[in-house]
Scaffold this motif. Structure first.
Motif, PDB file in Angstrom:
ATOM      1  N   HIS A   1     -60.338  -0.261 -37.500  1.00 31.58           N
ATOM      2  CA  HIS A   1     -61.054  -1.362 -38.832  1.00 31.58           C
ATOM      3  C   HIS A   1     -62.171  -0.977 -39.527  1.00 31.58           C
ATOM      4  N   ASP A   2     -63.343   0.301 -38.566  1.00 29.74           N
ATOM      5  CA  ASP A   2     -64.354   0.307 -39.371  1.00 29.74           C
ATOM      6  C   ASP A   2     -63.736   1.099 -40.698  1.00 29.74           C
ATOM      7  N   ARG A   3     -63.268   1.635 -39.898  1.00 30.06           N
ATOM      8  CA  ARG A   3     -62.771   2.871 -40.810  1.00 30.06           C
ATOM      9  C   ARG A   3     -62.466   2.874 -41.827  1.00 30.06           C
TER      10      ARG A   3
ATOM     11  N   PHE B   1     -62.211  -0.344 -43.530  1.00 28.37           N
ATOM     12  CA  PHE B   1     -63.151  -0.543 -43.556  1.00 28.37           C
ATOM     13  C   PHE B   1     -64.702  -0.496 -44.656  1.00 28.37           C
ATOM     14  N   GLU B   2     -64.691   1.062 -44.055  1.00 27.12           N
ATOM     15  CA  GLU B   2     -65.409   1.851 -45.088  1.00 27.12           C
ATOM     16  C   GLU B   2     -64.400   2.794 -45.770  1.00 27.12           C
TER      17      GLU B   2
ATOM     18  N   ASN C   1     -61.747  -1.686 -28.207  1.00 33.30           N
ATOM     19  CA  ASN C   1     -63.202  -0.812 -29.039  1.00 33.30           C
ATOM     20  C   ASN C   1     -62.594  -0.148 -30.269  1.00 33.30           C
TER      21      ASN C   1
ATOM     22  N   LEU D   1     -61.328  -1.705 -33.083  1.00 32.55           N
ATOM     23  CA  LEU D   1     -61.928  -1.936 -34.387  1.00 32.55           C
ATOM     24  C   LEU D   1     -63.045  -0.516 -34.267  1.00 32.55           C
ATOM     25  N   SER D   2     -62.800   0.313 -33.659  1.00 28.89           N
ATOM     26  CA  SER D   2     -63.557   1.525 -34.709  1.00 28.89           C
ATOM     27  C   SER D   2     -62.065   2.004 -35.727  1.00 28.89           C
TER      28      SER D   2
END
Length: 339
Positions: free
Chosen positions: A193-195, A197-198, A187, A190-191
């Motif tokens: 990577h999400d950051r 990506f954003e 998690n 993933l967080s």
């Protein structure tokens, strides 16, 4: 009615719900120990919690810290949360059990919900006391009655069963802990990577964002010219160009800077034409300072304190494939080495 040291006590099959309780589900791991709460014990004995605690306090010398302790507010809140979660899971299981098991599941849910009800919101009247296995055993010497003896036998058996269960399934709990740890790591990644990506999407949406890196391919002369011009226009204090091949086209690009922004060019002194171009330029336009350097091979553009590496001379960008990138280097480190 039977009494426990002067305290009235209902029988286990009487009006209270002590006979319906599953003792194993009233045992909680607190501070690394198997414990039972004073309120649950009081219901099992058929007395009020207040009366139980009063009897304990009269014999407090029999209950040292490893026999009984009071929960902190944080521990009480955490336990309430665990019980609420467990109760919710029990309710979900009820939908898939037969009528006999339905009664058992309701008993567990009811017994677990009482502590949660007692501690709803922040209106906590008192912080509960937790009794370890030794503390519960000691209660039999304080609450001397047939009911207390019967209940204590059941509780001791429950503690033994719980201990055997934990020992027998230690490897499963260890694997679950490992799975939970790995889940948290995944998690976290993933967080991250999400950051990122954003951040990329944000930069794509933000037309004003400064570029970080990229390529100018052959024929992209206008794109290269536009990018450099945009960087020059963004400068608020200073622009420094380090390039051994500067000509009048580069000077025109630097003229796109804002009023009051200084411009300095470091270039090879052997290029005599640039000396003449600079004099003619400064006679008509805001001054561009000329500095000579002979020990720099690459090209750099400094916008205030941001350093860009540029693989080719600015005047030739777009004529061949050239890379550029933003560097995490202090401009003073580069400037201090120029000679």
């Amino acid at each position: 009615m039977e009494e426990i040291n002067g305290i009235p006590s209902s029988s286990l099959s009487g009006g209270n719900d002590s006979g319906l309780m599953s003792i194993e589900n009233l045992i909680h791991i607190i501070r690394g120990q198997q414990t039972m709460l004073d309120s649950d014990l009081a219901r099992l004995y058929g007395v009020e919690t207040k009366r139980l605690n009063e009897q304990v306090k009269r014999n407090i010398e029999r209950f040292p810290a490893d026999f009984m302790f009071q929960l902190t507010k944080e521990e009480a809140d955490d336990l309430r949360s665990q019980i609420a979660t467990s109760s919710s899971r029990s309710q979900n299981v009820i939908l898939n059990v037969d009528s006999e098991n339905l009664k058992s599941q309701k008993e567990i849910s009811n017994s677990r919900s009482q502590f949660a009800t007692l501690k709803q919101g922040h209106n906590i009247k008192y912080l509960p006391y937790a009794f370890t296995e030794n503390g519960v055993a000691m209660l039999s010497s304080v609450l001397r009655s047939k009911t207390a003896i019967e209940v204590n036998i059941r509780i001791m058996r429950a503690f033994t069963a719980m201990r055997s269960f934990l020992i027998s399934n230690a490897h499963i709990f260890q694997r679950l802990e490992t799975v939970e740890h790995n889940y948290l790591l995944v998690n976290r990644h993933l967080s991250e990577h999400d950051r990122k990506f954003e951040e990329i999407l944000s930069r794509l949406d933000d037309k004003e964002a400064e570029p970080i890196e990229g390529f100018f391919y052959e024929g992209q002369i206008f794109d290269a010219y536009t990018l450099i011009s945009d960087l020059v226009r963004k400068a608020d204090t200073r622009i420094i160009l380090i390039d051994n091949y500067v000509d009048d086209r580069v000077l025109k690009t630097l003229d796109k800077r804002k009023d009051g922004v200084s411009a300095t060019v470091f270039t090879n002194p052997r290029n005599s034409q640039i000396n003449l171009d600079i004099r003619r330029h400064n006679a008509q336009y805001p001054e561009i300072n000329l500095r000579h350097c002979a020990n720099v091979h690459d090209r750099y553009l400094i916008i205030y304190d941001t350093v860009y590496f540029i693989g080719g001379s600015i005047k030739d960008l777009g004529k061949k494939i050239v890379a550029f990138s933003q560097m995490h280097q202090s401009p003073d480190d580069i400037l201090s080495k120029i000679r």
